[in-house]
Design a protein around this motif. Structure first.
Motif, PDB file in Angstrom:
ATOM      1  N   UNK A  35     107.004  76.327  50.786  1.00 59.47           N
ATOM      2  CA  UNK A  35     106.049  77.440  50.706  1.00 59.47           C
ATOM      3  C   UNK A  35     106.339  78.308  49.480  1.00 59.47           C
ATOM      4  N   UNK A  36     107.618  78.561  49.194  1.00 55.09           N
ATOM      5  CA  UNK A  36     107.961  79.312  47.987  1.00 55.09           C
ATOM      6  C   UNK A  36     107.419  78.591  46.758  1.00 55.09           C
ATOM      7  N   UNK A  37     107.564  77.261  46.740  1.00 53.18           N
ATOM      8  CA  UNK A  37     107.021  76.483  45.633  1.00 53.18           C
ATOM      9  C   UNK A  37     105.520  76.652  45.482  1.00 53.18           C
ATOM     10  N   UNK A  38     104.808  76.760  46.599  1.00 53.33           N
ATOM     11  CA  UNK A  38     103.357  76.961  46.553  1.00 53.33           C
ATOM     12  C   UNK A  38     102.997  78.281  45.884  1.00 53.33           C
ATOM     13  N   UNK A  39     103.707  79.340  46.242  1.00 53.44           N
ATOM     14  CA  UNK A  39     103.409  80.657  45.677  1.00 53.44           C
ATOM     15  C   UNK A  39     103.824  80.749  44.213  1.00 53.44           C
ATOM     16  N   UNK A  40     104.963  80.147  43.870  1.00 52.71           N
ATOM     17  CA  UNK A  40     105.412  80.196  42.482  1.00 52.71           C
ATOM     18  C   UNK A  40     104.505  79.400  41.557  1.00 52.71           C
ATOM     19  N   UNK A  41     103.786  78.431  42.103  1.00 52.44           N
ATOM     20  CA  UNK A  41     102.926  77.578  41.285  1.00 52.44           C
ATOM     21  C   UNK A  41     101.698  78.307  40.755  1.00 52.44           C
ATOM     22  N   UNK A  42     101.365  79.460  41.341  1.00 52.32           N
ATOM     23  CA  UNK A  42     100.203  80.231  40.917  1.00 52.32           C
ATOM     24  C   UNK A  42     100.665  81.319  39.954  1.00 52.32           C
ATOM     25  N   UNK A  43     100.241  81.267  38.692  1.00 49.91           N
ATOM     26  CA  UNK A  43     100.730  82.248  37.710  1.00 49.91           C
ATOM     27  C   UNK A  43     100.442  83.699  38.095  1.00 49.91           C
ATOM     28  N   UNK A  44      99.282  83.928  38.677  1.00 53.99           N
ATOM     29  CA  UNK A  44      98.914  85.288  39.094  1.00 53.99           C
ATOM     30  C   UNK A  44      98.082  85.187  40.371  1.00 53.99           C
ATOM     31  N   UNK A  45      98.294  86.120  41.278  1.00 52.89           N
ATOM     32  CA  UNK A  45      97.542  86.094  42.520  1.00 52.89           C
ATOM     33  C   UNK A  45      98.197  85.219  43.564  1.00 52.89           C
ATOM     34  N   UNK A  46      97.388  84.805  44.529  1.00 53.36           N
ATOM     35  CA  UNK A  46      97.895  84.046  45.663  1.00 53.36           C
ATOM     36  C   UNK A  46      97.269  82.663  45.709  1.00 53.36           C
ATOM     37  N   UNK A  47      97.997  81.684  46.230  1.00 55.06           N
ATOM     38  CA  UNK A  47      97.395  80.351  46.399  1.00 55.06           C
ATOM     39  C   UNK A  47      96.346  80.369  47.497  1.00 55.06           C
TER      40      UNK A  47
END
Length: 299
Positions: A35-47
């Motif tokens: 889940x952390x990887x999912x959020x870090x993958x988005x440069x700005x905002x939320x997945x």
């Protein structure tokens, strides 16, 4: 009412046994890192919430299925080890055929969810992770070489990569940095456990590092790997993936891990090995939490 209660109780116990086969504490850390990887993958905002939900459930199901296969393959080993003899298979609460069917259904459902509701890349990567852990590590590496946890650690390091791929449909260099952190973290984490379980592993006939090379050599390796881990945890800051919040957290957490490993090498006790193992779990969890905080509060 009494008859109904008697019927329900065995069913609830069976569900509890199936849940135990999935190693929920291990899976929870896997899912957390994904889940952390999912959020870090988005440069700005939320997945996208729908992607996050589907990927989280799918990855959790496949991870649980892999854990069940691990329990199936190692049931005879589990029966002679104090840490694992209370699992459902050694106790006879479930049988091998039930475990295999359960793993197939749960794992198949997870892979199907990832393929249809996330993306094919995440499904294939997750399938590869399943094979790496449940087959390559459990069946071939673990009983064959004391480097089993180093080589097999590649599967355990995949969760943030799976999360990243779920959101972006690709695997970037930053995702591989997250992989590298867990890959370097795994040996000192697991060998700390193996040190105070050496006699059990020897009794089970598993060539874990303390069994084949002795406790002193293993303690040295734990210390050296914490030094490697310290260097690896600096890479997200060096690559500008993260900022100062993460850097300070990584220095403190990895520095504390080094101190634990140094003390373990110089003045060993089983109690200290247990504390080192427990701290290693906090180290990884807090390190990834710091990455997430830093991602949304850059300094």
């Amino acid at each position: 009412m009494k008859a109904l209660r008697l019927d329900i109780q065995p069913f609830s116990l069976r569900l509890a046994n199936y849940l135990q086969l999935t190693k929920p504490r291990v899976v929870s850390l896997i899912v957390f890192c994904a889940v952390i990887g999912m959020f870090l993958a988005v440069p700005a905002g939320l997945p996208d919430f729908g992607i996050v939900a589907a990927a989280t459930i799918g990855i959790a199901l496949v991870a649980g299925a892999a854990a069940a296969v691990n329990c199936l393959v190692e049931q005879k080993i589990d029966a002679v080890m104090a840490r694992t003899r209370a699992r459902p298979l050694p106790r006879g609460e479930v049988n091998s055929l039930e475990t295999l069917a359960f793993s197939g259904v749960v794992g198949g459902a997870g892979l199907s969810m990832l393929y249809h509701w996330v993306n094919p890349l995440t499904m294939w990567l997750t399938l590869g992770t399943f094979i790496g852990y449940a087959i390559i590590y459990t069946v071939f590496l673990k009983p064959a070489t004391p480097q089993n946890i180093v080589i097999g650690g590649a599967s355990g390091a995949m969760p943030p990569v799976l999360g990243w791929a779920a959101v972006t449909g690709e695997v970037s260099a930053d995702a591989l940095l997250l992989f590298l952190i867990i890959f370097a973290w795994t040996p000192p984490h697991f060998w700390a456990l193996a040190l105070y379980r050496t006699q059990e592993y020897a009794k089970a006939g598993l060539p874990m590092l303390p069994v084949t090379h002795g406790a002193e050599y293993t303690r040295l390796q734990v210390f050296l790997y914490t030094l490697i881990l310290f260097a690896v945890t600096m890479l997200p800051f060096a690559s500008r993936m993260s900022g100062w919040i993460y850097l300070v957290s990584a220095i403190v957490l990895s520095g504390m891990f080094i101190v634990y490993a140094w003390r373990l090498m110089r003045n060993y006790s089983d109690e200290l090995a247990k504390k080192t193992f427990r701290f290693s779990l906090w180290h990884l969890s807090l390190l990834f939490a710091a990455l997430l905080v830093d991602h949304y509060i850059p300094l």
